[in-house]
Design a protein around this motif. Structure first.
Motif, PDB file in Angstrom:
ATOM      1  N   ARG A  85      21.371 -12.976 131.690  1.00 44.79           N
ATOM      2  CA  ARG A  85      22.515 -12.216 131.499  1.00 44.79           C
ATOM      3  C   ARG A  85      22.354 -10.825 132.541  1.00 44.79           C
ATOM      4  O   ARG A  85      23.586 -10.648 133.020  1.00 44.79           O
ATOM      5  N   GLY A  86      21.148 -10.358 132.674  1.00 43.58           N
ATOM      6  CA  GLY A  86      21.042  -9.207 133.571  1.00 43.58           C
ATOM      7  C   GLY A  86      21.470  -9.782 135.014  1.00 43.58           C
ATOM      8  O   GLY A  86      22.316  -8.891 135.711  1.00 43.58           O
ATOM      9  N   TYR A  87      21.134 -11.028 135.443  1.00 43.46           N
ATOM     10  CA  TYR A  87      21.467 -11.504 136.679  1.00 43.46           C
ATOM     11  C   TYR A  87      22.796 -11.675 136.753  1.00 43.46           C
ATOM     12  O   TYR A  87      23.249 -11.772 138.009  1.00 43.46           O
ATOM     13  N   ASP A  88      23.516 -11.806 135.808  1.00 45.99           N
ATOM     14  CA  ASP A  88      24.769 -12.155 135.766  1.00 45.99           C
ATOM     15  C   ASP A  88      25.726 -11.078 135.579  1.00 45.99           C
ATOM     16  O   ASP A  88      26.965 -10.831 135.474  1.00 45.99           O
ATOM     17  N   GLU A 132      23.923  -3.851 120.032  1.00 43.12           N
ATOM     18  CA  GLU A 132      24.839  -4.299 119.088  1.00 43.12           C
ATOM     19  C   GLU A 132      26.059  -5.280 119.955  1.00 43.12           C
ATOM     20  O   GLU A 132      26.995  -5.617 119.416  1.00 43.12           O
ATOM     21  N   GLY A 133      25.335  -5.688 121.060  1.00 39.29           N
ATOM     22  CA  GLY A 133      26.332  -6.576 121.760  1.00 39.29           C
ATOM     23  C   GLY A 133      26.206  -6.338 123.262  1.00 39.29           C
ATOM     24  O   GLY A 133      25.494  -5.668 123.599  1.00 39.29           O
ATOM     25  N   CYS A 134      26.981  -6.903 124.202  1.00 36.26           N
ATOM     26  CA  CYS A 134      26.964  -6.714 125.407  1.00 36.26           C
ATOM     27  C   CYS A 134      28.273  -6.245 126.113  1.00 36.26           C
ATOM     28  O   CYS A 134      29.270  -6.576 125.781  1.00 36.26           O
ATOM     29  N   VAL A 135      28.325  -5.855 127.469  1.00 41.28           N
ATOM     30  CA  VAL A 135      29.481  -5.461 128.125  1.00 41.28           C
ATOM     31  C   VAL A 135      29.137  -5.777 129.681  1.00 41.28           C
ATOM     32  O   VAL A 135      27.849  -5.764 130.178  1.00 41.28           O
ATOM     33  N   ARG A 136      30.001  -6.309 130.304  1.00 41.12           N
ATOM     34  CA  ARG A 136      30.097  -6.622 131.757  1.00 41.12           C
ATOM     35  C   ARG A 136      29.764  -5.164 132.476  1.00 41.12           C
ATOM     36  O   ARG A 136      30.661  -4.219 132.112  1.00 41.12           O
ATOM     37  N   ILE A 137      29.181  -5.000 133.565  1.00 44.66           N
ATOM     38  CA  ILE A 137      28.986  -3.756 134.342  1.00 44.66           C
ATOM     39  C   ILE A 137      30.189  -3.323 134.949  1.00 44.66           C
ATOM     40  O   ILE A 137      30.624  -2.254 134.675  1.00 44.66           O
ATOM     41  N   ALA A 138      30.997  -4.369 135.187  1.00 45.06           N
ATOM     42  CA  ALA A 138      32.485  -4.075 135.895  1.00 45.06           C
ATOM     43  C   ALA A 138      33.428  -3.267 134.878  1.00 45.06           C
ATOM     44  O   ALA A 138      34.291  -2.436 135.355  1.00 45.06           O
ATOM     45  N   GLU A 139      33.010  -3.554 133.632  1.00 51.04           N
ATOM     46  CA  GLU A 139      33.857  -2.952 132.409  1.00 51.04           C
ATOM     47  C   GLU A 139      33.423  -1.759 131.878  1.00 51.04           C
ATOM     48  O   GLU A 139      33.747  -1.272 130.694  1.00 51.04           O
ATOM     49  N   MET A 140      32.320  -1.265 132.448  1.00 46.30           N
ATOM     50  CA  MET A 140      31.569  -0.103 131.726  1.00 46.30           C
ATOM     51  C   MET A 140      32.275   1.208 132.029  1.00 46.30           C
ATOM     52  O   MET A 140      31.617   2.404 131.620  1.00 46.30           O
ATOM     53  N   GLY A 141      33.336   1.456 132.931  1.00 51.39           N
ATOM     54  CA  GLY A 141      33.720   2.602 133.507  1.00 51.39           C
ATOM     55  C   GLY A 141      32.515   3.464 134.269  1.00 51.39           C
ATOM     56  O   GLY A 141      31.738   2.490 134.615  1.00 51.39           O
ATOM     57  N   ASP A 142      32.747   4.672 134.733  1.00 54.80           N
ATOM     58  CA  ASP A 142      32.138   5.330 135.557  1.00 54.80           C
ATOM     59  C   ASP A 142      31.135   6.506 134.662  1.00 54.80           C
ATOM     60  O   ASP A 142      30.534   7.396 135.181  1.00 54.80           O
ATOM     61  N   GLN A 169      26.682   4.436 140.017  1.00 57.50           N
ATOM     62  CA  GLN A 169      25.480   4.345 140.964  1.00 57.50           C
ATOM     63  C   GLN A 169      24.946   3.116 140.748  1.00 57.50           C
ATOM     64  O   GLN A 169      24.676   2.387 141.673  1.00 57.50           O
ATOM     65  N   LEU A 170      25.282   2.518 139.632  1.00 62.02           N
ATOM     66  CA  LEU A 170      24.791   1.096 139.385  1.00 62.02           C
ATOM     67  C   LEU A 170      25.824   0.225 140.185  1.00 62.02           C
ATOM     68  O   LEU A 170      25.216  -0.789 140.753  1.00 62.02           O
ATOM     69  N   LYS A 171      26.883   0.511 140.103  1.00 59.68           N
ATOM     70  CA  LYS A 171      27.924  -0.310 140.526  1.00 59.68           C
ATOM     71  C   LYS A 171      27.805  -0.450 142.226  1.00 59.68           C
ATOM     72  O   LYS A 171      28.116  -1.407 142.726  1.00 59.68           O
ATOM     73  N   GLU A 172      27.409   0.731 142.733  1.00 63.21           N
ATOM     74  CA  GLU A 172      27.238   0.769 144.125  1.00 63.21           C
ATOM     75  C   GLU A 172      26.138   0.151 144.733  1.00 63.21           C
ATOM     76  O   GLU A 172      25.793   0.014 146.107  1.00 63.21           O
ATOM     77  N   MET A 173      25.140  -0.232 143.843  1.00 65.88           N
ATOM     78  CA  MET A 173      23.838  -0.675 144.362  1.00 65.88           C
ATOM     79  C   MET A 173      23.832  -2.204 144.776  1.00 65.88           C
ATOM     80  O   MET A 173      24.808  -2.868 144.586  1.00 65.88           O
ATOM     81  N   ASP A 174      22.973  -2.484 145.811  1.00 65.25           N
ATOM     82  CA  ASP A 174      22.957  -3.846 146.167  1.00 65.25           C
ATOM     83  C   ASP A 174      22.778  -4.965 144.949  1.00 65.25           C
ATOM     84  O   ASP A 174      22.189  -4.565 144.028  1.00 65.25           O
TER      85      ASP A 174
END
Lengths: 340, 645
Positions: B159-162, B169-179, B197-202
């Motif tokens: 899931r991390g790779y995805d 309590e559950g999971c969320v996509r990085i893109a939906e996490m706000g900044d 910072q996570l989002k900008e990462m390679d």
């Protein structure tokens, strides 16, 4: 079992696409005709639903008319042109050499009909090994030569895997590698070439094991086969595999697995390697993440026609989902056939 | 039958164990890491020979003992659909763990997921169960609760790779996490300033980070689960954890409904913790159902009491130490000997006064709002109905001193069963109000006098308490035998039962001292040997002595009895030394044991269920408390005091 009278006279399914003519190392048009016969006699393979298409009450005359009308329609509709070279695949959802499906006389008549097509360069038929005999082969090949001397003949076997255990226990194919080998040698002896279908990811075989099995199988048949066709296991209606799939116990192979297997098979065997990614990108067919499926499918199709591995090499890594697939292959040992 | 795996601690079906791998000891529940730490998994896999399921180790090998092995031996469990599946007895295989193949099928439905317990039931209890590629931070608690011992971090990594960020309590996509800041402070997240910072990462770099984070969350959750197993309150934790998804909540409900027997066979008979009954699922807990069924099947009201009084529960436990109950008791003081009190409560249903200190009656907490929901009402009234059906003929009258909805429950039961009940609280009147209490007193005394029941303030309560607890714990008849010719001393609830021949000389203070120090030897004819049983309020149970056990055994036969091989035990009896054990035995039960040649006879506490003692070859079966040893070569009988724990 379907028992619809109207069905028997319904025309065969046919289509034209490009395919690789291994003998001349180039791609030409290929007419595929699927004849509706009484279907495969074995009909017990776990992934196969083709025999649902069969028509038990079909007559030999009807089969002949299916064949001739498909051929003429292909030209009439302009799918094929008189002057161009083409190859012809005669498939029956069963065995071309099974007399219960197609009698000797029908086979001869069909081959006779081919004399009017000068552009025909090759015919390909499919059969289970138990229906192959030198007598039948010789009869067919001489009839074909009489009709069209430029035409090659290829006999395709759905070996699926060289591993007798997987074939017997997981696929339930009903013949052994030895059975296949004997039949294939007869084909070679009679002057036709052999095409082998390998199944990528039979049920109960994990993703990585499936790749390994396909590569190993290709190596095992490289002395016998001229063409290796890698079939990517899809989920057909009414099959055991469909039941598994519904229970989250089967996932069709990743297209990345297909890419990997094709590359390795090509390098290891140096034979013509083709893989028709039927249903690619759908849930029932081979698929990746959904975003890259089309791309990868196109790459495989380009490779089929050119046999140039660059098409596959350059699509690898084009999508981030390949990271997931890589990891999945890496941890395959820990999965015990789970589909995480 | 395992050699390299041992269960060290149980909390119902969940276990903490130890898997020996060459020179290392791996603690279970165990996470096999699919990343850098793949060696644990690989070592285990080497034991399987190969992951390809057709290379199951052959039967002969699995049937044979291999005392030399250094690496745990495992076998793969196949689904019924698998061509190689065959129905067979899995319990006689000499393996240390089983791996469940095709585990994804468990995700098809909550019912499939819950079916893990069916597998658990098919394999030996002392063998570890590995369910691969399914654990996530939100389901690892319930997986462990079902008896899974080994999982892995495959799903968190993939899931991390995805790009999926997991939390307990559950999971969320990085893109939906706000900044915003990352809602986690694991080592990975601590090194990252913000989601941005996570989002900008390679992408590749991020994949590894999130995979690592997800794995750390899984590990953190596992540690919590382990902690809750040790403290014995995993059930409460699971009830909390499953809230995050409908799927997991459904799993818990299905487990409670369809697999009650599985958990009944594993649930401890008592524990030290407060049982929290904060959810709808709490009503269906094994402890609740077991209590209710024992009230009907094992408990007998004191025959001399002809007046049934139904009163409300109290927050303070045991109830009789509460202010409200002191008031109720004072109101009926003059006729104590005739009045039998039962307490109506959720989720236990009804609690007869004598067993108010039993587990879990003195060990539960519920949210009190005055509102009873339909399920609670249905359950409690079914308990009351069952009690009255069994015992109504023993009473001359039923008084109900309840207010509000609680009284409604009684009215319904009275109407359905055609019982006459005298209600001593008016509508809107508090049970502890002066007017209600006065009415209670007046009605009771009026009735007793009219029935010719004399004033009697001695309610023989203490003896009744021990008798009822003994019945409750060991089955009907146990109490009468145990208390016959015996005397109770002590301050409630710390009561001690003595042989009557010597107990009369002691004072309460001495008793208190005796029960604290246990082994203090005193002058005169009263020493420890005269004690038959004492209440340990910490567990809500009656602990018995060897002397008490001998008396009990005359009444209950082989119930709660463990037969061992001929040896003199140390502090513990291992499952391997148990020849037979009563099926009814549950963790923390007091059990009586004896060796086959009868030279050893003693008492202890069960550390596993009776059936588990029989099926296991490893693990502690009984914690020995005391025993007597008669051996010809010693030529005397001596009594050894083993442990006071």
């Amino acid at each position: 079992m379907k028992q619809m009278d109207g069905m028997s006279v319904r025309a065969a399914v046919f289509w034209v696409n490009r395919d690789f003519l291994m003998e001349e190392n180039r791609a030409i048009d290929a007419l595929t005709v699927i004849l509706r016969t009484r279907g495969c006699r074995w009909r017990a393979c776990r992934m196969c639903g083709f025999w649902h298409e069969s028509v038990p009450s079909v007559t030999q005359d009807e089969i002949l008319s299916q064949f001739s009308s498909a051929l003429s329609a292909a030209f009439k509709k302009g799918l094929l042109r008189r002057d161009d070279d083409f190859m012809l695949k005669i498939f029956t959802s069963g065995s071309f050499f099974d007399d219960a499906e197609i009698t000797d006389i029908t086979r001869m008549r069909m081959l006779d009909m081919l004399s009017e097509f000068d552009g025909l360069r090759k015919i390909i038929v499919e059969t289970r090994p138990e229906f192959v005999s030198e007598e039948k082969l010789n009869a067919c090949i001489s009839a074909l030569n009489e009709a069209n001397e430029r035409c090659f003949m290829e006999v395709a076997f759905g070996l699926e895997t060289a591993d007798d255990f997987i074939r017997a226990k997981y696929i339930n194919k009903g013949f052994s590698f030895e059975d296949f080998r004997n039949a294939a040698l007869k084909v070679r002896k009679c002057g036709a070439s052999v095409k082998v279908y390998l199944l990528l990811k039979p049920p109960f075989v994990s993703e990585r094991a499936a790749i390994e099995d396909a590569v190993r199988s290709a190596i095992a048949v490289r002395e016998i086969a001229s063409t290796i066709s890698l079939n990517l296991c899809n989920v057909q209606k009414g099959t055991f595999v469909e039941r598994l799939w519904r229970s989250f116990m089967f996932r069709p192979p990743w297209l990345w697995s297909a890419v990997e297997a094709i590359i390795r098979i090509k390098i290891e065997t140096e034979k013509a390697v083709i893989s028709d990614p039927v249903g690619a990108g759908s849930r029932r067919g081979p698929h990746n993440c959904g975003k890259c499926d089309k791309n990868v499918k196109d790459a495989i199709e380009k490779f089929n026609l050119t046999q140039n591995l660059e098409h596959l090499e350059c699509v690898r890594g084009s999508c981030t989902c390949m990271m997931i697939w890589n990891k999945l292959i890496e941890v395959d040992d820990l999965l015990f056939n789970a589909i995480p | 039958m395992s050699r390299l795996f041992e269960v060290k601690k149980r909390d119902c079906a969940a276990r903490i164990g130890e898997l020996t791998l060459r020179d290392r000891r791996l603690k279970t529940p165990l996470i096999i890491e699919a990343g850098a730490l793949v060696r644990d998994g690989m070592d285990l896999l080497s034991a399987l020979a190969c992951s390809d399921m057709r290379i199951l180790r052959d039967d002969e090998e699995l049937m044979s003992e291999d005392e030399e092995r250094e690496v745990p031996r495992g076998a793969v469990l196949l689904p019924e659909e698998h061509p190689l599946y065959e129905r067979r007895d899995l319990k006689n295989l000499h393996v240390d763990f089983f791996v469940l193949s095709h585990s994804s099928r468990l995700l098809k439905s909550p019912r499939e997921f819950a079916s893990i317990v069916k597998l658990r039931e098919q394999i030996s209890p002392d063998v570890a169960l590995w369910v691969p590629a399914i654990a996530t931070p939100d389901n690892i608690a319930i997986l462990t609760y079902m008896g899974v011992d080994i999982v892995d971090n495959v799903v968190p990594v993939l899931r991390g790779y995805d790009d999926v960020f997991m939390l307990e309590e559950g999971c969320v996509r990085i893109a939906e996490m706000g900044d915003e800041q990352i809602p986690c402070n694991c080592e990975v997240c601590a090194s990252c300033e913000s989601v941005e910072q996570l989002k900008e990462m390679d992408r590749r770099e991020r994949a590894d980070l999130i995979a690592r984070h997800n794995s750390l969350v899984l590990l953190r959750e596992l540690r919590k689960v382990r902690m809750h197993i040790i403290s014995g309150d995993l059930r409460e934790y699971v009830e909390m954890r499953v809230r995050s998804s409908a799927f997991l909540t459904a799993v818990l409900r299905i487990l409670d409904k369809d697999h009650e027997y599985f958990f009944e066979r594993r649930a401890p008979v008592a524990r030290r913790n407060v049982m929290l009954a904060n959810t709808m699922e709490s009503l269906r807990r094994v402890e609740v159902k077991r209590f209710a069924s024992r009230v009907i099947e094992r408990y007998e009201p004191p025959p001399e009491k002809k007046v049934l009084l139904i009163i409300p529960c109290a927050a303070r436990k045991p109830y009789s130490l509460s202010k409200s109950h002191a008031l109720f008791r004072r109101a009926v003081a003059g006729f104590k000997a005739h009045v039998h009190e039962i307490i109506i409560t959720s989720p236990l249903g009804i609690v007869p006064r004598e067993i108010e200190i039993a587990y879990p009656a003195a060990f539960y907490d519920i949210p009190v709002t005055g509102y009873w929901d339909a399920e609670e009402r249905a359950w409690v009234s079914s308990c009351l109905r069952a009690y009255l059906e069994h015992n109504i003929h023993k009473y001359n009258a039923i008084f109900v001193h309840l207010e509000g909805e609680c009284a409604e429950i009684c009215r319904d039961v009275a109407a359905d069963g055609g019982y006459d009940m005298i209600f001593t609280c008016r509508n809107g009147e508090k049970a502890v109000s002066k007017s209600a209490l006065r009415r209670l007193r007046d009605e009771i005394s009026k009735f007793c006098i009219s029935e010719g029941l004399e004033r009697d303030e001695d309610d023989r309560a203490l003896s009744n308490v021990i008798k009822a607890l003994a019945d409750f714990q060991f089955g009907r008849g146990a109490g009468e035998k145990l208390t016959g010719g015996a005397v109770v001393r002590g301050k409630y609830p710390r009561l001690t039962l003595y042989e009557s021949s010597c107990a009369h000389e002691k004072t309460d203070a001495e008793d208190a001292k005796a029960s604290e120090c246990g082994s203090v030897h005193r002058d005169g004819n009263c020493d420890e040997g005269c004690v038959l049983a004492r209440i340990s309020p910490e567990y809500g149970m009656l602990s018995i002595t060897t002397r008490g056990a001998r008396k009990l055994r005359e009444a209950i036969g082989d119930a709660y009895f463990v037969l061992t091989d001929d040896f003199v035990p140390g502090n513990t009896i291992f499952a391997g030394g148990v020849l037979h054990a009563d099926e009814k035995i549950r963790v923390n039960d007091y059990v009586i044991f004896s060796s086959r040649n009868e030279s050893v006879f003693g008492v202890g506490r069960a550390k596993m269920s009776g059936w588990e003692m029989i099926e296991s070859v490893r693990g502690v079966a009984v914690q020995v408390r005391e025993f007597e040893c008669h051996r010809d070569d010693i030529n005397s009988s001596r009594r050894l005091r083993q442990s006071t724990a």
